[in-house]
Design a protein around this motif. Structure first.
Motif, short mmCIF file in Angstrom:
data_model
loop_
_atom_site.label_atom_id
_atom_site.label_comp_id
_atom_site.label_asym_id
_atom_site.label_seq_id
_atom_site.Cartn_x
_atom_site.Cartn_y
_atom_site.Cartn_z
N THR A 1 11.25 -5.66 12.87
CA THR A 1 10.42 -4.66 12.21
C THR A 1 9.88 -3.63 13.19
N LYS A 2 10.16 -3.83 14.47
CA LYS A 2 9.65 -2.91 15.50
C LYS A 2 10.67 -2.87 16.65
N SER B 1 14.27 6.45 6.01
CA SER B 1 13.44 5.82 4.99
C SER B 1 12.92 4.44 5.38
N THR B 2 13.50 3.81 6.37
CA THR B 2 13.02 2.48 6.78
C THR B 2 11.87 2.56 7.78
N LEU C 1 5.99 10.90 10.85
CA LEU C 1 6.20 9.50 10.50
C LEU C 1 5.16 8.64 11.22
N SER C 2 4.37 7.88 10.47
CA SER C 2 3.33 7.06 11.10
C SER C 2 3.91 5.90 11.90
N GLY C 3 5.16 5.54 11.65
CA GLY C 3 5.79 4.43 12.36
C GLY C 3 6.36 4.78 13.71
N LEU C 4 6.17 6.01 14.16
CA LEU C 4 6.67 6.41 15.47
C LEU C 4 5.51 6.62 16.43
N LEU D 1 9.15 -0.29 11.44
CA LEU D 1 9.79 -0.18 10.14
C LEU D 1 8.86 -0.70 9.04
N ASN D 2 9.12 -0.29 7.78
CA ASN D 2 8.27 -0.75 6.67
C ASN D 2 8.52 -2.20 6.33
N LYS D 3 9.67 -2.75 6.73
CA LYS D 3 10.01 -4.17 6.50
C LYS D 3 11.18 -4.51 7.41
#
Length: 192
Positions: free
Chosen positions: A108-109, A152-153, A171-174, A186-188
């Motif tokens: 997930t990361k 999208s992931t 993107l908040s995941g970066l 990643l969201n999952k």
């Protein structure tokens, strides 16, 4: 110790992340291309809008990697830009801009370390910020990029699909803990 299924999930997630990374790297590279001349003719006097082709295939759109989803443009982009990784004729992966790509235990990361010394054609250094900024640009609905869904992931993608989103939202995941480290959340878990 990972089970065979868990290992396969990590490998598949890694491959998908690499594909996203390659697209981001290509998008990053295109920003440095362009002419500083106001003259619209090439040095041979022909119109600068002459066609480009690779293997008898011509791009159908401009050569912006995140806005290219057809074979002709994809072939040209592949020859123009380097990504985080490349693959040889036998399918073996080779690190290019990436020095290492390390997933966490549940895929997930990912922590991506970049090699120092890569530069755009204008001499500007390629950094983790280059990837984070271009992936966010590609994913943001306001920029209408044809391949936005490739991101999208990554956490924050859904928020960037709101029609009222700020065109500069990211993107908040970066995250970029330093100039040569990109952390991707990643969201999952992503097994594809």
């Amino acid at each position: 110790m990972l089970t065979l299924k868990e290992n396969e999930m990590k490998n598949n997630a890694f491959r998908r992340l690499l594909a996203m990374a390659a697209a981001g790297a290509m998008l990053t590279s295109i920003a440095a291309c362009g002419s500083s001349s106001g003259d619209d003719t090439a040095s041979n006097g022909s119109d600068s809008t002459s066609l480009i082709s690779v293997n008898n295939s011509e791009p159908q759109n401009g050569l912006i990697p995140s806005d290219t989803n057809e074979m002709g443009g994809g072939k040209v982009i592949r020859y123009l830009f380097e990504g985080l990784v490349s693959f040889d004729a036998k399918g073996k992966q080779h690190l290019e801009v990436a020095e290492s790509i390390t997933p966490n235990e549940d895929a997930t990361k990912y922590t991506i370390k970049l090699k120092e010394g890569w530069k755009f054609t204008n001499g500007e250094a390629v950094t983790a910020h280059s990837f984070a900024d271009t992936w966010s640009f590609a994913a943001n609905v306001k920029n209408a990029q044809k391949t936005a869904s490739r991101f999208s992931t990554i956490k924050g993608y859904d928020e960037l699909q709101d029609p009222n989103v700020d065109p500069k939202a990211t993107l908040s995941g970066l995250s970029t803990p330093d100039d040569y480290t990109l952390v991707v959340e990643l969201n999952k878990p992503d097994s594809v």
